[in-house]
Design an enzyme around this catalytic site. Structure first.
Site, PDB file in Angstrom:
ATOM      1  N   GLY A 278      -3.424   7.503 -15.575  1.00  0.00           N
ATOM      2  CA  GLY A 278      -4.317   6.501 -15.014  1.00  0.00           C
ATOM      3  C   GLY A 278      -4.455   5.242 -15.836  1.00  0.00           C
ATOM      4  O   GLY A 278      -5.285   4.387 -15.521  1.00  0.00           O
ATOM      5  N   CYS A 391       4.977  -5.267  12.039  1.00  0.00           N
ATOM      6  CA  CYS A 391       4.088  -5.557  13.159  1.00  0.00           C
ATOM      7  C   CYS A 391       2.674  -5.102  12.845  1.00  0.00           C
ATOM      8  O   CYS A 391       2.171  -4.135  13.419  1.00  0.00           O
ATOM      9  CB  CYS A 391       4.594  -4.855  14.409  1.00  0.00           C
ATOM     10  SG  CYS A 391       6.283  -5.320  14.764  1.00  0.00           S
TER      11      CYS A 391
END
Ligand SMILES: *Cc1c(COP(=O)(O)O)cnc(C)c1O
Length: 463
Positions: A278, A391
């Site tokens: 992380g 799209c």
């Protein structure tokens, strides 16, 4: 995150007060070394080069969009992590960030271990020759078949994520006649993201077993009684893209407390703790990540201090950086297509990829930077949004950035720091062909993952 500076770009005065972006860099041609991989520079013609090869040549040979991975930078980062943590700790590269057989070989050569979290990642690791004992297997819902393969292959550790899995792994290990080395993943009640961490009830998630309510202590109790398991330690992973060590501090303290409770109850001192991954990287010039040696020192100081006060032997520490190793080593190269200036708003710059090769902006509102890389330009900065060809109006690659106002179709632009979670999360949306990952080093380039072809698409579509 709201940004402060409001540049006085004449064309976009109306939206400048929105302030989601920083001021344009004084020199748009400059390449901030924080966000670009180490061998990136510009050649005499102004074109960006990586590993000694110009993007013009790379685009010609490999096409766009494509990810270019700076192999010597990748290896240097592996060594920096391994050196920083030294012989008394283990660095596991989190394969989900980006995994391929070449990457596995580099990790092996540079002395790192490897985290996998699926059968596919495990197969890639084994196939490329990573010794099984250097592999850790993670995941909140490993299938029985995956556990069978991991145990059968002899992976170094399985990180147990639920009460059911404790029994399942024990049972499978017994059937294989082995004692499987395991850790228990605990949720320590800390969630960290970038500059903030929250140390309250973050047990409300699918991963791990909660420390709160004695759940983790109960899991340890069960694991210790099962013959198929050798419990070697406790695991904690608190979030992603973290800059602040405070979250690790709380997590380490709570994990060490659990080790002390286990010693008091069972008379055993577990030899290892894993503090997860992380660690943050610079996506834009405003991010200031820490160096591996600072992280190593901070973590080992915390653990040593907590163990001294609990009168425990200091356990062996492991960490699992994914993004921090591969993230900064690659950029995505795109060709500029349609350019649409929206008067009083911003200019939409469409590229030949998009959310299919980088979903992070749409998924997490991730911030990226972008540069014109096929040439330099002295034109004024213009405020742009770099969008893909899909799209979907959320198909955004870089939400707000500045590019030179003379940008034209056919120019090459590049988005740095796309080594992690871009190719590994890529999709075929709109039947896009997933881009290649090209490793570049010392004047040579080779695809380590080739571009997908229309035949690949059709081969899955069995009619
Ligand atoms: C995702 C993950 C990592 C790696 O995270 P990065 O942000 O890439 O460093 C490490 N450990 C575990 C358990 C993970 O789930």
């Amino acid at each position: 995150m709201s940004r402060s500076a409001h540049p006085a770009g004449p064309r976009h005065a109306d939206v400048l007060t929105e302030g989601h972006y920083s001021a344009p860099a004084a020199d748009l041609n400059a390449l901030d070394e924080k966000v670009w991989s180490r061998t990136v520079t510009r050649d005499a013609d102004g074109a960006l080069t990586v590993g000694g090869m110009s993007v013009a040549r790379l685009a010609e040979e490999f096409g766009t969009p494509a990810y270019f991975l700076d192999e010597s930078d990748f290896r240097a980062r592996c060594r920096a992590w391994a050196d920083a943590f030294g012989p008394d700790a283990d660095v596991f590269y989190a394969g989900k960030a980006f995994l391929s057989r070449a990457v596995v070989r580099w990790l092996k050569e540079e002395g790192l271990n490897l985290d996998v979290c699926s059968g596919g990642e495990l197969t890639t690791a084994l196939e490329a020759g990573m010794p099984a004992e250097r592999i850790a297997f993670h995941g909140n819902n490993k299938t029985v078949a995956e556990i069978e393969r991991a145990v059968g292959a002899g992976v170094g550790r399985i990180v147990l994520d639920s009460f059911q899995e404790i029994v399942r792994v024990a049972h499978i290990a017994q059937r294989h006649g082995v004692r499987q080395r395991v850790q228990i993943r605990v949720t320590v009640g800390v969630e960290a993201h970038t500059h903030e961490f929250i140390a309250t009830a973050h047990e409300d998630q699918k991963f791990g077993i909660a420390l709160a309510d004695g759940q983790a202590a109960e899991a340890v109790r069960r694991a210790l009684t099962l013959d198929g398991l050798e419990l070697i330690g406790v695991h904690s992973h608190i979030g992603s893209q973290i800059f602040d060590m405070a979250g690790f501090e709380v997590s380490a303290r709570r994990v060490v407390q659990l080790l002390a409770e286990i010693r008091d109850e069972h008379g055993v001192e577990l030899p290892e703790i894993d503090l997860g991954g992380g660690l943050g990287i610079a996506y834009t010039s405003e991010d200031d990540p820490r160096e591996p040696h600072e992280i190593a020192k901070a973590l080992s100081d915390i653990v040593t201090r907590e163990c001294e006060s609990a009168k425990l032997r200091t356990p062996r520490i492991s960490v699992e950086p994914g993004r921090a190793i591969v993230g900064p080593t690659a950029f995505t190269l795109y060709e500029v297509g349609t350019i649409k200036p929206l008067e009083g708003l911003r200019t939409y710059v469409s590229v030949d990829g998009g959310m299919s090769d980088n979903i992070r902006t749409a998924l997490y509102d991730a911030e990226y930077s972008v540069a014109l890389v096929s040439r330099t330009s002295d034109a004024e900065p213009m405020l742009v949004r770099v969008v893909g060809k899909h799209c979907e109006s959320g198909d955004i690659v870089v939400k707000d950035a500045f590019l030179p106002a003379d940008l034209a179709p056919g120019d090459l632009i590049a988005v740095p720091a796309t080594g992690a979670y871009c190719r590994s999360m890529a999709s075929n949306y709109n039947h896009a062909l997933r881009p290649p990952v090209v490793a570049v080093r010392d004047g040579e380039a080779r695809a380590i993952v080739r571009r997908e072809t229309e035949e690949d698409l059709l081969s899955l579509d069995v009619g």
